[in-house]
Scaffold this active site. Structure first.
Site, mmCIF file in Angstrom:
data_model
loop_
_atom_site.group_PDB
_atom_site.id
_atom_site.type_symbol
_atom_site.label_atom_id
_atom_site.label_comp_id
_atom_site.label_asym_id
_atom_site.label_seq_id
_atom_site.Cartn_x
_atom_site.Cartn_y
_atom_site.Cartn_z
ATOM 1 C CD GLU A 115 -3.145 -0.866 2.110
ATOM 2 O OE1 GLU A 115 -2.960 -0.133 3.087
ATOM 3 O OE2 GLU A 115 -4.208 -1.465 1.911
ATOM 4 C CB CYS A 129 8.412 12.996 2.146
ATOM 5 S SG CYS A 129 9.844 13.382 3.166
ATOM 6 C CD GLU A 164 -4.189 -5.736 2.896
ATOM 7 O OE1 GLU A 164 -4.873 -4.997 3.625
ATOM 8 O OE2 GLU A 164 -2.981 -5.572 2.715
ATOM 9 C CE LYS A 167 -4.190 -4.921 22.038
ATOM 10 N NZ LYS A 167 -3.391 -3.794 21.496
ATOM 11 C CG PHE A 168 -8.957 -4.509 19.445
ATOM 12 C CD1 PHE A 168 -9.377 -5.551 20.275
ATOM 13 C CD2 PHE A 168 -8.160 -3.521 19.984
ATOM 14 C CE1 PHE A 168 -9.012 -5.590 21.615
ATOM 15 C CE2 PHE A 168 -7.795 -3.549 21.321
ATOM 16 C CZ PHE A 168 -8.214 -4.586 22.137
ATOM 17 C CG HIS A 169 -8.148 -5.462 11.124
ATOM 18 N ND1 HIS A 169 -8.681 -6.434 10.301
ATOM 19 C CD2 HIS A 169 -8.081 -4.333 10.373
ATOM 20 C CE1 HIS A 169 -8.924 -5.903 9.113
ATOM 21 N NE2 HIS A 169 -8.574 -4.632 9.129
HETATM 22 C C1 GLA Z 1 -4.075 -2.240 5.041
HETATM 23 C C2 GLA Z 1 -2.702 -2.862 5.177
HETATM 24 C C3 GLA Z 1 -2.684 -4.060 6.069
HETATM 25 C C4 GLA Z 1 -3.555 -3.848 7.280
HETATM 26 C C5 GLA Z 1 -4.946 -3.503 6.827
HETATM 27 C C6 GLA Z 1 -5.942 -3.359 7.948
HETATM 28 O O1 GLA Z 1 -4.807 -2.754 4.026
HETATM 29 O O2 GLA Z 1 -2.152 -3.217 3.938
HETATM 30 O O3 GLA Z 1 -1.348 -4.299 6.458
HETATM 31 O O4 GLA Z 1 -3.030 -2.826 8.075
HETATM 32 O O5 GLA Z 1 -4.893 -2.284 6.159
HETATM 33 O O6 GLA Z 1 -7.208 -3.009 7.463
#
Ligand code: GLA
Length: 693
Positions: free
Chosen positions: A159, A167, A315, A364-366
């Site tokens: 990402e 920057c 993701e 940890k809460f994800h």
């Molecule tokens: C992004 C990141 C991941 C994670 C997710 C959580 O997509 O790429 O590493 O942090 O968010 O939603």
């Protein structure tokens, strides 16, 4: 820069199935847990995982000292179990030792503060030290794992721009100057482009040009725009550095970096052009009952980025995220419909962040596929069922989405109309306008592809341009050619205003689009906050919430809508210039959602495309097809069951059932009907009676 270009053959991801799996962080768990992970992955039908995205410090604990053993072992274990690897180059975030040795590689914010270690992406995209180390790490990974049979593709960084997309440090300033020198040649060119005579901005030395840090008042808008372009390019260069290394060591392996849907800060047209496959991370907000509408546009962009070829959802979340203020979980069934929506829109994968829910740290809460309760967690039950179901959709892999409507997505206009601090109104925002227009087209039942401002437009009957603040002659020429071929074009307000250096076109808006649209804008007429005006359109009254324009139309232009209130009452608001079988419309106002429906309904029907009379945002119909078969996805995004009238019979790939004229969909229900490829894109009419949930 060298490396893959859009015209080179693309490498294929080495996976002969729809991909199913997620991010995997084995370095947060014991080996004993790995064995359980692999057992459960197999049970759920996982066939690909992404790793080791953030593990550079675990792989190179000290400069030049590598510890590959754990990664060797887990990759072998996974591959022995038939699970392929989306292998990250582990360059998403630097190890602390690197940053300590080179504090100058940390990013700075717009106030000139250096950002500290302690999160992720603590690097300046322009830093030579960072670039050198990234290339070194990518090479080490490629040399170590390039021959591994489990390597499905390369996952470069992670990402880009998520935390560090801009920057303002001294190194970025040096890089910005080089970028400007390349763009404008000499200081005269730069001074001319930036219009420096306004507010005494003339530069007499390149060294005087800084990144646009916070200043006493509004900053030169062209400088701001160039900084946006430069910053996107700086990250693109970083991406290309890794691509070049991987190309050299593993020429046959596909490369990607995961995108963030419609992300403002990076021009994804440019990023997609240098990679082999588009991958996306999608996080529609479960708290928003219409978040699937926005997702449909994001996916329309993802498939368009590589000319309609399938992309991969790399993701998504199994339930709640943890980065919103309030992280609402996904209701039962929602994971399935959201995931299958991505497949409907051209994804050949359903992947999650992440496989196993973290026990510690920032996330940890994800939610994860495997929640804190392990295999007893609801997310595991639901994702496992989804993984097994996905296997029934194998026939759709590689097929393409059918769409006849293109929506112009243009990062220059996005940046130009959002970076500047001095505009007629801050209420007209590119993204908001694009989303609003897409929402109306979605409501009328049309799947929409993103398309570049310069085309190509040949596969569309209708092209809409929600906003093209920055318009050049090449855009006007491409759009005019589309209309002359019989296409129907709709251009939105505040378009054709300035050129690429943000100079107002001679004669004002719509600049190069003037002849095509047959109108002139005399004055932009934004409304005060809280005020609304009205447009009379084909017997209906449309509401204008915040933006209108005083326009004058040529004699051969039809005035389809007229301002019906306020200072502009009686003046044209919506125009249409017929051109042969085509037409060129101009919509001078921001119009609310209900108001856009009759307008776009007219355009679609004029173009010979269907448009729903009965609007139900919960019901979405999207078709993927190969040469012989349509695979039509019927999705119910709502909590109440719905019924739709089918255009013809089909077999549901998910259940094997045959449906002929009516299809009932439960709460969050999905059906994927296969039928012989039709001449027109299959659509469905929602039956306007919702039964009680
Ligand atoms: C992004 C990141 C991941 C994670 C997710 C959580 O997509 O790429 O590493 O942090 O968010 O939603």
């Amino acid at each position: 820069m060298s490396g893959p270009r859009a015209d080179q053959p693309l490498r294929r991801v080495r996976l002969d199935a729809l991909a199913f799996g997620g991010d995997y962080n084995p370095d947060q768990w014991s080996e004993e847990t790995w064995h359980e992970d692999i057992r459960l992955m197999r049970e759920a039908g996982v066939n690909m995982v992404s790793l080791p995205i953030f593990s550079w410090p675990q792989l190179e604990p000290e400069p030049g000292v590598y510890d590959w053993a754990w990664l060797d072992r887990i990759i072998d274990l996974l591959w022995d179990a038939g699970i392929a690897i989306d292998l990250a180059t582990a360059t998403a975030t630097p190890p602390s030792w690197l940053l300590r040795a080179h504090p100058e590689m940390a990013p700075w914010d717009a106030d000139g503060h250096r950002l500290e270690f302690g999160s992720r992406q603590t690097y300046c995209p322009s830093s030579p030290i960072w670039r050198e180390n990234v290339a070194r790490m990518a090479r080490a990974m490629a040399e170590r794992y390039g021959e591994h049979p489990g390597l499905a593709m390369w996952h470069i960084s992670n990402e880009y721009g998520d935390h560090t997309s801009r920057c303002w440090c001294p190194e970025s300033a040096r890089h910005f100057r080089r970028w400007l020198q390349e763009r404008y040649g000499d200081l005269d060119g730069l001074n001319e482009a930036w219009g420096v005579n306004v507010w005494g901005q003339r530069y007499t030395s390149w060294e005087h040009i800084e990144t646009p840090k916070r200043a006493p008042g509004p900053v030169n808008p062209t400088k701001l725009l160039d900084f946006e372009r430069f910053s996107s390019d700086a990250l693109l260069e970083l991406f290309q550095i890794e691509i070049d290394v991987l190309r050299e060591v593993t020429p046959d392996i596909a490369v990607t970096t995961n995108f963030m849907s419609m992300f403002r800060d990076l021009d994804y047209w440019d990023f997609a052009a240098v990679e082999d496959v588009v991958t996306d991370d999608a996080y529609p907000d479960p708290a928003d009952p219409t978040s699937h509408v926005g997702a449909a546009l994001n996916y329309g962009l993802m498939r368009a980025l590589k000319d309609g070829q399938p992309w991969l959802l790399l993701e998504s979340s199994a339930s709640a995220t943890s980065w919103r203020d309030v992280n609402v979980p996904k209701a039962p069934g929602k994971i399935r419909v959201e995931s299958l929506q991505a497949v409907a829109h051209g994804s050949d994968a359903v992947m999650f962040f992440q496989w196993r829910q973290a026990k510690y740290g920032q996330e940890k809460f994800h939610s994860s596929m495997l929640g804190h309760r392990g295999e007893r967690s609801r997310s595991f039950r639901e994702t496992k069922a989804l993984g097994l179901e996905l296997q029934k959709l194998e026939a759709v892999r590689g097929t393409r989405v059918r769409s006849r409507v293109g929506l112009v997505v243009d990062w220059d206009s996005w940046w130009g109309s959002s970076a500047a601090e001095s505009l007629p109104s801050q209420r007209l925002q590119w993204a908001q306008q694009a989303r609003a227009w897409h929402r109306a087209l979605y409501a009328l039942g049309q799947p929409v592809d993103a398309v570049r401002a310069a085309g190509p437009f040949d596969r569309y009957d209708v092209v809409v341009v929600p906003n093209l603040y920055i318009a050049e002659q090449e855009h006007a020429d491409a759009l005019a050619a589309f209309v002359e071929r019989g296409g129907h074009l709709v251009v939105g307000p505040f378009s054709g205003v300035v050129d690429a250096t943000e100079k107002v076109h001679d004669g004002g808006a719509p600049g190069p689009l003037r002849t095509l649209l047959g109108i002139e804008v005399d004055e932009q007429w934004p409304l005060a906050d809280g005020e609304t005006e009205q447009i009379a359109y084909a017997g209906e009254t449309l509401t204008v919430p915040s933006w209108s324009e005083w326009i004058e139309a040529d004699d051969d232009v039809q005035v389809r809508g007229t301002y019906a209130s306020g200072e502009l009452a009686g003046l044209p608001a919506v125009t249409c210039r017929p051109v042969g079988r085509g037409s060129a419309w101009y919509v001078s106002a921001m119009i609310d959602h209900d108001g856009m429906l009759p307008l776009f309904r007219d355009v679609l029907r004029t173009a010979g495309l269907p448009a729903r009379d009965h609007v139900d945002l919960d019901v979405e119909v999207v078709t993927r097809a190969d040469d012989t078969t349509d695979y039509t996805f019927y999705l119910n995004h709502g909590r109440a069951p719905v019924a739709v009238e089918l255009p013809g019979p089909g077999f549901d790939l998910l259940t094997g059932a045959r449906h002929s004229d009516r299809l009932d969909l439960d709460r969050y229900g999905v059906a994927v009907l296969a039928s012989p490829r039709a001449d027109t894109i299959p659509t469905a009419t929602p039956i306007p009676v919702k039964e009680d949930a």
